[in-house]
Every structure is written in C-alpha cells, then in structure tokens.
Motif scaffolding. Sequence first.
Motif, PDB file in Angstrom:
ATOM      1  N   GLY A  82       0.821  -1.197   0.000  1.00  0.00           N
ATOM      2  CA  GLY A  82       0.000   0.000   0.000  1.00  0.00           C
ATOM      3  C   GLY A  82       0.853   1.244   0.000  1.00  0.00           C
ATOM      4  N   ILE A  83       0.195   2.365  -0.095  1.00  0.00           N
ATOM      5  CA  ILE A  83       0.859   3.662  -0.028  1.00  0.00           C
ATOM      6  C   ILE A  83       0.366   4.363   1.232  1.00  0.00           C
ATOM      7  CG2 ILE A  83       1.174   5.923  -1.106  1.00  0.00           C
ATOM      8  CD1 ILE A  83       2.522   3.668  -2.645  1.00  0.00           C
ATOM      9  N   LEU A  84       1.309   4.720   2.086  1.00  0.00           N
ATOM     10  CA  LEU A  84       1.033   5.489   3.298  1.00  0.00           C
ATOM     11  C   LEU A  84       1.531   6.902   3.058  1.00  0.00           C
ATOM     12  CD1 LEU A  84       0.233   5.686   6.343  1.00  0.00           C
ATOM     13  CD2 LEU A  84       2.608   5.058   6.849  1.00  0.00           C
ATOM     14  N   THR A  85       0.636   7.868   3.184  1.00  0.00           N
ATOM     15  CA  THR A  85       1.024   9.279   3.075  1.00  0.00           C
ATOM     16  C   THR A  85       0.885   9.906   4.447  1.00  0.00           C
ATOM     17  OG1 THR A  85       0.237   9.359   0.797  1.00  0.00           O
ATOM     18  CG2 THR A  85       0.549  11.471   1.909  1.00  0.00           C
ATOM     19  N   VAL A  86       1.979  10.518   4.915  1.00  0.00           N
ATOM     20  CA  VAL A  86       1.992  11.196   6.209  1.00  0.00           C
ATOM     21  C   VAL A  86       2.073  12.688   5.935  1.00  0.00           C
ATOM     22  CG1 VAL A  86       3.163  11.447   8.423  1.00  0.00           C
ATOM     23  CG2 VAL A  86       3.210   9.227   7.239  1.00  0.00           C
ATOM     24  N   THR A  87       1.110  13.444   6.439  1.00  0.00           N
ATOM     25  CA  THR A  87       1.082  14.892   6.257  1.00  0.00           C
ATOM     26  C   THR A  87       1.393  15.556   7.584  1.00  0.00           C
ATOM     27  OG1 THR A  87      -0.603  14.644   4.540  1.00  0.00           O
ATOM     28  CG2 THR A  87      -0.319  16.842   5.493  1.00  0.00           C
ATOM     29  N   THR A  88       2.505  16.299   7.604  1.00  0.00           N
ATOM     30  CA  THR A  88       2.933  17.012   8.815  1.00  0.00           C
ATOM     31  C   THR A  88       2.868  18.514   8.537  1.00  0.00           C
ATOM     32  OG1 THR A  88       5.289  17.286   8.308  1.00  0.00           O
ATOM     33  CG2 THR A  88       4.607  15.131   9.175  1.00  0.00           C
ATOM     34  N   ARG A  89       3.165  19.308   9.544  1.00  0.00           N
ATOM     35  CA  ARG A  89       3.202  20.764   9.353  1.00  0.00           C
ATOM     36  C   ARG A  89       4.374  21.187   8.467  1.00  0.00           C
ATOM     37  NH1 ARG A  89       2.248  22.709  15.454  1.00  0.00           N
ATOM     38  NH2 ARG A  89       4.483  22.341  15.402  1.00  0.00           N
ATOM     39  N   SER A  90       5.377  20.292   8.311  1.00  0.00           N
ATOM     40  CA  SER A  90       6.580  20.629   7.543  1.00  0.00           C
ATOM     41  C   SER A  90       6.619  20.022   6.151  1.00  0.00           C
ATOM     42  CB  SER A  90       7.816  20.160   8.312  1.00  0.00           C
ATOM     43  OG  SER A  90       7.864  20.739   9.585  1.00  0.00           O
ATOM     44  N   GLY A  91       5.603  19.266   5.774  1.00  0.00           N
ATOM     45  CA  GLY A  91       5.576  18.630   4.465  1.00  0.00           C
ATOM     46  C   GLY A  91       4.944  17.251   4.538  1.00  0.00           C
ATOM     47  N   THR A 118       7.697  16.041   0.262  1.00  0.00           N
ATOM     48  CA  THR A 118       7.652  17.461  -0.076  1.00  0.00           C
ATOM     49  C   THR A 118       8.126  18.259   1.133  1.00  0.00           C
ATOM     50  OG1 THR A 118       5.387  17.804   0.719  1.00  0.00           O
ATOM     51  CG2 THR A 118       5.649  17.100  -1.588  1.00  0.00           C
ATOM     52  N   GLY A 119       8.374  19.544   0.926  1.00  0.00           N
ATOM     53  CA  GLY A 119       8.795  20.414   2.025  1.00  0.00           C
ATOM     54  C   GLY A 119      10.054  19.886   2.690  1.00  0.00           C
ATOM     55  N   ARG A 120      10.049  19.829   3.987  1.00  0.00           N
ATOM     56  CA  ARG A 120      11.187  19.350   4.772  1.00  0.00           C
ATOM     57  C   ARG A 120      11.605  17.933   4.376  1.00  0.00           C
ATOM     58  NH1 ARG A 120      11.084  18.200  11.291  1.00  0.00           N
ATOM     59  NH2 ARG A 120      13.259  17.616  11.447  1.00  0.00           N
ATOM     60  N   PHE A 121      10.699  17.172   3.812  1.00  0.00           N
ATOM     61  CA  PHE A 121      10.943  15.771   3.507  1.00  0.00           C
ATOM     62  C   PHE A 121      11.282  15.517   2.036  1.00  0.00           C
ATOM     63  CE2 PHE A 121       7.799  16.056   6.966  1.00  0.00           C
ATOM     64  CZ  PHE A 121       8.597  15.581   7.989  1.00  0.00           C
TER      65      PHE A 121
END
Length: 157
Positions: A82-91, A118-121
């Motif tokens: 599967g695909i796990l997407t983690v969304t944080t305040r930094s990306g 994206t972003g920090r990641f």
Amino acid sequence: MRRLLTAVSALATGVLASGVARADQCKAVDTTIVTTFTPCAPNEGPFGICTDGTIPSGLLAGNTRFAVQTMTGTDTGVMYTGILTVTTRSGTVQIRDYGILNPMTGAFSEIEQVIGGTGRFKHLTGMVVSQGIQTATGFSGTLVGTLCHFNQGHGGK
C-alpha cells in the motif's frame, strides 16, 4: 516477532547510515500510529481498503492516509502492499508499505520504504518497520526505524 522487527530495523539503520549520510543527517523514528477504516476515493485503491490516522509524536507527527494497492492471502496470512502518506506541518512523506496480516489474531507486521516527499521531507530516504494489531475500527501499532536526508545543501535539518 519483536526480535525479528528489531533486527530488520537495525539492519535498515546500518544500511542507511553507512557511507553517504552523516550521522546528523539521520533521525530515529520510534512512535505509535493509530488508524481508522475510511472509504477510499475513486481510483485510490483497487481493493477499497483505506485508513485515516495519526502519528502523535516525533519526526512524522501528523495525519496519515493509507490505501491498499495489492493483496493476496490464505486463512493464515494476508500479504499486501500500500501507499502510506503522512502529512505534517513541515511537508508530506510518501511511503511504500509491504505487510502481512494474520486474519485469525489481527496481528500485522510491515516494512515501509520512503518513496517521496515534499517540504522538509523532499530529499528524505529511509525505512521503518511497523507492528501492531487490527482493532474493531482500524489498526494500532508502532513505527520504528531511521530516516535520512541526502541533500548536501540542507544537511537534513
């Protein structure tokens, strides 16, 4: 089972931390994840199995979205990706998940590889392992591993 996951985590840490990356470019992940079953968006996952969740602390603290992409199994084990997407305040971080679920006990184990961010990641690489249990409404487990930045311009910070 815990020993196996610890050994896999140690191996992933060693591989990722050797050679190219400096120690200050790598960060340990040791946290929990709790998810709830939710409907998938159109074309998000061919099996219609998705979850939303949270990671409460650490580098990946934020909201999660998971969608099963492949699944095969028997009475004693269901293997899935599967695909796990983690969304944080930094990306955001996208992670390819390879797992096995025991349908009799609800226990699961996963190896998860960072595939984008994206972003920090943006330049993040790494692997984490996860284990836990299926609940009546989703899953509850742990995430342990190491994530590294290989972008010399940002030093992974």
